[in-house]
Design an enzyme around this catalytic site. Structure first.
Site, short mmCIF file in Angstrom:
data_model
loop_
_atom_site.label_atom_id
_atom_site.label_comp_id
_atom_site.label_asym_id
_atom_site.label_seq_id
_atom_site.Cartn_x
_atom_site.Cartn_y
_atom_site.Cartn_z
N ASN A 11 0.62 -0.80 -0.32
CA ASN A 11 0.07 0.02 0.14
C ASN A 11 1.43 1.59 -0.01
OD1 ASN A 11 -2.78 -1.46 0.42
ND2 ASN A 11 -1.43 -2.29 2.03
N GLU A 12 1.19 1.65 -1.46
CA GLU A 12 1.83 2.88 -1.17
C GLU A 12 1.54 4.06 -0.81
OE1 GLU A 12 5.21 2.98 -1.45
OE2 GLU A 12 5.29 0.83 -2.99
N PRO A 13 2.21 6.05 -0.61
CA PRO A 13 1.21 6.23 -0.71
C PRO A 13 0.50 7.39 -1.10
CG PRO A 13 4.03 6.82 -0.48
CD PRO A 13 3.77 5.53 -0.94
#
Length: 610
Positions: free
Chosen positions: A145-147
């Site tokens: 879950n990236e920025p």
């Protein structure tokens, strides 16, 4: 949120494994959420030990993994399906039907969406996650879950951040081979677990750990969402915790004990640098403004403390007080250039003082040599490579045929696949030749360990430990210089360090073994904070030019294949700038004399290891 901080990676992973074991023993059919990457490997090693030595039973446990690269074949060397089997599942009694990992197999978007929904449904059908183990990426990601990931996100296909791909580049033999996408559990999926364990190690994670745990709760730092969970435990080692307020400014803690020399020294140094003053110029007002008023109640007490701290720090700069003469020194360099990058000037000093200096190179570093560099050296008929080919070629096969076969193997190799054996051996010879040249100039003898774990892409074993033990028995060192930074992008520093420590424990217990002093160095990826330095090896511009020359002897590492992080500088530039910055700080504190821009001072920092 409960935060626990441990002295080192081993203690950290043992504590996390102990918590997982508690959950499994309390609920034999527990549903675990598991993470991948280098951080939890020690946890899985400890769980395997607990299974074999303490009968920890996984027969009824279910395991759901956070993520998988896409597209990735299940048996690919870099797949998390293979990772989990090799690092954990194949070594415990968990049922294969109870192991779930998102599939990275190529398929349509419609199929991916159906599979992601089925993954969520399977978690729910088994009663939900009892414990979710998390690492944290340098972008702040949990899972993948990236920025920008939403708090209500579920299992889905995502695009990976460039930094995440750069950190994985060594596993895929180049960032160009790292998949751009991945399938990951969502934030909401993770937060539905009954308990969350977040773990982090190494100073490379310190900044993002502090931001996630003490900054705003925001999608810009997905890991910050875990603070909303009612049952979250955070496990950190000292390095990962160093930017937290309680570690970065420990004098602000209500029960701070300024009788402890390290805290007292650190406080005065930090306040002086923050206020732009020398140690001698610090006043009670400066201490109060920085939240450290309890350090000195009167001017006379402060004056006494400043004198004590100054004397202590000055003693750490004196070569004659620390550098041995006529002794045996062993430097453990995980990669073939860590020695010169981190402590090249000090090794030159030690050799000049009449010490027997050995440099043991843990791994050959072949992964970091470009294919084109090997081909160029072969075209130039490099003697070392030509000699190896002549000795190991099939009878009757010409050099031109070998060269053509090698070039074909390179061009036809699938992305992310390992080198053919001959190419890997030639890359090893490139790195060993460069290291040998640098050692010759330092007056040191190179020892090439070629630890098997590196070539076999596995955890350290008894064979790795035995190689280190043989060197200790052979050299009988009085002083050992060891890496103190474990945030290299490959995890090689940490593994070499563990192999050596296990060997050292055996060695000192042997009849012919003896105790030796240990200094930890940094410099390739970061530097020791000034307050942690026990020895400051100060040197001038002429010595720095020699050190840079030693680093440049490793010509294959100019424009490095795996530079690590977002630092665009060459390794010699990093070493020069860090050593100069350390000396500048000592000058600002009034511990070193001022210097002109044309005659700067530099300093390498070492921390004594008990």
């Amino acid at each position: 949120m409960k935060t626990s901080i441990y002295c080192n990676y081993t203690e950290l992973t043992q504590a996390v494994a102990a918590r997982i074991a508690e959950v499994v023993r309390a609920k034999p059919d527990a549903v675990l959420g598991l993470a991948t990457g280098s951080t939890p490997i020690g946890v899985y090693d400890e769980l395997i030990r607990l299974h074999h030595e303490e009968n920890l039973d996984f027969s009824r446990v279910s395991a759901f993994n956070l993520d998988e690269y896409f597209p990735t074949e299940g048996e690919a060397q870099q797949s998390y399906y293979r990772f989990m089997r090799e690092k954990l599942f194949d070594h415990i009694n968990i049922e294969p039907r109870n192991c779930f990992i998102p599939s990275g197999e190529p398929r349509s978007m419609g199929e991916i969406e159906r599979d992601c929904a089925a993954y969520e449904a399977e978690i729910a059908a088994r009663g939900g996650l009892d414990l979710q183990l998390l690492g944290i990426g340098r972008t702040g990601h949990i899972g993948f879950n990236e920025p920008g990931s939403a708090a209500d996100s579920r299992t889905r296909l995502v695009v990976l951040d460039h930094l995440t791909r750069a950190d994985a580049a060594s596993d895929f033999f180049g960032i160009e081979n790292v998949p751009i996408r991945a399938i990951t559990m969502g934030i909401a999926t993770i937060l539905e677990a009954r308990e969350i364990v977040l773990m982090a190690s190494s100073s490379a994670k310190a900044a993002i750990v502090a931001e996630a745990l003490e900054g705003k709760i925001t999608s810009k730092v997905p890991a910050s969402f875990v603070r909303q969970h009612p049952n979250i435990q955070v496990f950190l080692d000292d390095s990962a915790a160093e930017n937290l307020t309680q570690r970065a400014q420990p004098w602000r803690v209500p029960d701070a004990d300024f009788r402890v020399p390290m805290l007292r020294n650190r406080t005065l140094m930090s306040v002086a640098l923050e206020r732009g003053k020398t140690l001698e110029e610090i006043s009670r007002h400066d201490l109060a403004a920085s939240g450290a008023a309890p350090l000195a109640l009167t001017d006379s007490e402060l004056s006494l403390v400043k004198s004590e701290v100054s004397r202590d720090l000055m003693s750490r700069i004196d070569d004659d007080s620390h550098l041995p003469t006529g002794k045996t020194v062993l430097c453990l360099s995980p990669h073939p250039d860590d020695d010169v990058i981190c402590c090249g000037a000090t090794l030159l000093k030690l050799s000049a003082r009449g010490n027997r200096v050995f440099v043991a190179f843990g791994v050959n570093g072949a992964n970091a040599v470009r294919d084109k560099d090997v081909l160029a050296m072969l075209r130039a008929r490099h003697p070392r490579l030509i000699s190896y080919i002549e000795e190991h070629s099939e009878p009757g096969k010409s050099f031109e045929q070998v060269f053509d076969d090698l070039r074909t193997a390179i061009f036809e190799r699938e992305p992310g696949q390992p080198d053919v054996p001959l190419l890997r051996e030639l890359k090893r010879l490139v790195r060993e030749g460069e290291a040998s040249d640098a050692c010759r100039k330092m007056g040191a003898k190179p020892l090439f360990w070629n630890l098997p774990f590196y070539n076999e892409n596995r955890e350290i074993g008894e064979d790795d430990v035995q190689i280190a033990l043989d060197t200790l028995c052979e050299t009988q060192p009085d002083l050992v210089l060891l890496t103190g930074e474990f945030n290299d992008p490959h995890g090689t520093h940490e593994k070499c360090g563990r192999a050596f420590e296990r060997a050292a424990h055996i060695y000192v217990g042997k009849e012919n073994g003896k105790a030796f002093e240990k200094w930890n160095y940094r410099g390739a990826w970061d530097e020791w904070p000034l307050w942690q330095g026990d020895v400051f090896s100060v040197f001038d511009k002429e010595m720095m030019e020699k050190k840079i020359g030693l680093i440049l002897d490793h010509i294959s590492q100019l424009d490095p294949l795996f530079p690590g992080g977002n630092d665009p500088r060459e390794f010699f530039e990093r070493a020069r700038d860090r050593n100069r910055d350390t000396a500048r700080q000592l000058q600002k504190l009034g511990l070193l004399p001022p210097s002109r821009s044309f005659a700067p001072l530099y300093a390498e920092v070492f921390r004594r290891q008990s």
